[in-house]
Write an enzyme that holds these catalytic residues in place. Structure first.
Site, PDB file in Angstrom:
ATOM      1  N   ASP A  24       0.970  -0.789   0.429  1.00  0.00           N
ATOM      2  CA  ASP A  24       0.080   0.019  -0.206  1.00  0.00           C
ATOM      3  C   ASP A  24       1.005   1.423   0.073  1.00  0.00           C
ATOM      4  O   ASP A  24       0.805   2.213  -0.984  1.00  0.00           O
ATOM      5  CB  ASP A  24      -0.845   0.282   1.713  1.00  0.00           C
ATOM      6  CG  ASP A  24      -1.847  -0.890   1.525  1.00  0.00           C
ATOM      7  OD1 ASP A  24      -1.200  -2.203   1.551  1.00  0.00           O
ATOM      8  OD2 ASP A  24      -2.823  -1.451   0.990  1.00  0.00           O
ATOM      9  N   GLU A  82       0.672  -6.130  -5.107  1.00  0.00           N
ATOM     10  CA  GLU A  82       0.237  -4.894  -5.985  1.00  0.00           C
ATOM     11  C   GLU A  82       1.420  -3.757  -6.144  1.00  0.00           C
ATOM     12  O   GLU A  82       1.444  -3.903  -7.617  1.00  0.00           O
ATOM     13  CB  GLU A  82      -1.038  -3.999  -6.038  1.00  0.00           C
ATOM     14  CG  GLU A  82      -1.320  -2.914  -6.872  1.00  0.00           C
ATOM     15  CD  GLU A  82      -2.418  -2.249  -6.926  1.00  0.00           C
ATOM     16  OE1 GLU A  82      -3.254  -1.065  -6.885  1.00  0.00           O
ATOM     17  OE2 GLU A  82      -2.861  -2.615  -5.605  1.00  0.00           O
TER      18      GLU A  82
END
Length: 375
Positions: free
Chosen positions: A18, A270
């Site tokens: 994140d 991610e």
């Protein structure tokens, strides 16, 4: 527009994923879109290596510890809630009290699912206050928000691959000797995975000499369990045809270079997943596990897009390797098929990278949307 202010809020959930995305975004907005960015992070101390030493400024970016008892002033032109994090109620109230409300963007998680295109940029009016939040979805098509990609990133990658001195500097920074030129180079950045022992064993007895760089992280425990010995920075471990090289933590630019230097990249979450796209090499994605196997739906959606243009046999090889790595199954035959298809998968990865890099990048899309809303 110049000297416009952005506030980006980030709640750290998945180690560096994140905050890694938000940190890259903040730097790119400052360097390429003339933004003054304040990045508010709730767990700053544990990620100081990624964010950099607070005494070393990054032009246009200020990093602040986000504490509930110390709410920042709501003076930004654009407010980004990273991955749907909840903004402080006092901050939201201050946004609403301004003569002109800022642009409020909810930066969502990346997904290749088809429904993302229909939800990208949808407005969400606040139930009580005169504010509207807009959902911004990263993605792999022109109908989404795109992917983070700095200007001239692909050119920088190609220049690095031609620069032997830069490559030597990378290995020195990572604390390892340069891999043998005859070895297959693999980077292994993953969560704990029950398939890993069988895969490492296959690598150790296979026909190819394999160099595997293992960045510091959760996967170290799984590697150590297979080795039967602790990993130590600066000391590679050899088992048959396999060399395991523990890699020290490096900043994002150096991690990009590691991806560029390898033939196959195992990535997770991610941030590293997106960066592996730009390496133009075959990747194996360890997607963040979710309840009720929701992550496997996201994995299949990505694979459906990624395999487009591949021969059906090679497409199935790629799908099978990804599924076994994430959901269990016979990893050794899946890897054998992957290796047989590797030259063709490499050509496809390069083409996939070219196609993605022709699309607008995430930071440019965000900046354009914000400018339109501020008019």
């Amino acid at each position: 527009m110049s000297a416009w202010r952005w506030d980006i809020f980030c709640t750290v959930i998945d180690n560096y994923g994140d905050i890694g995305v938000c940190w890259r975004l903040a730097r790119q907005l400052a360097s390429e879109h003339d933004a003054d960015v304040r990045l508010w992070v709730d767990d700053l101390a544990s990620h100081s290596r990624l964010l950099g030493d607070g005494d070393v400024p990054v032009s246009g970016v200020q990093v602040h510890h986000w504490r509930q008892e110390a709410t920042p002033d709501a003076s930004a032109d654009v407010v980004v809630a990273g991955f749907g994090c909840r903004l402080p109620e006092s901050y939201v109230a201050a946004m609403a009290a301004r003569p002109r409300a800022p642009v409020w963007i909810n930066l969502e998680y990346l997904s290749a699912e088809a429904w993302v295109e229909g939800c990208h940029l949808l407005p969400s009016p606040h139930p009580r206050l005169p504010l509207t939040e807009h959902f911004y979805y990263p993605g792999f098509t022109q109908q989404t928000g795109g992917l983070l990609r700095e200007a001239r990133l692909i050119e920088a990658r190609d220049a690095f691959r031609r620069d032997s001195a830069a490559q030597a500097a990378l290995w020195q920074c990572l604390g390892v000797d340069a891999p043998s030129p005859d070895s297959l180079r693999i980077s292994l950045f993953a969560y704990e995975n029950p398939a890993l022992p069988d895969l490492l064993q296959a690598w150790s007895v296979g026909g190819n000499e394999i160099w595997c760089g293992v960045p510091e992280g959760r996967v170290w425990k799984s590697v150590e369990a297979w080795l039967g010995a602790p990993l130590s920075l600066g000391r590679s471990e050899s088992r048959g045809r396999l060399v395991l090289a523990p890699l020290r933590f490096v900043d994002q630019a150096r991690y990009d270079q590691l991806l560029w230097s390898c033939d196959v990249n195992f990535v997770r979450g991610e941030d590293s997943f997106v960066r592996a796209q730009w390496a133009g090499r075959p990747l194996v994605w360890h997607i963040y596990p979710q309840d009720e196997a929701a992550h496997l739906v996201k994995l299949d959606a990505f694979l459906a897009r990624q395999v487009a243009g591949l021969a059906e046999r090679d497409a199935e090889v790629l799908r099978q390797m990804q599924r076994v790595w994430n959901a269990g199954g016979a990893i050794v035959p899946a890897w054998a098929d992957f290796m047989e298809a590797l030259p063709r998968l490499r050509e496809h990865a390069e083409a996939w990278c070219r196609d993605l890099s022709a699309q607008r990048d995430l930071a440019a899309g965000l900046a354009q949307f914000a400018k339109i809303k501020l008019k």
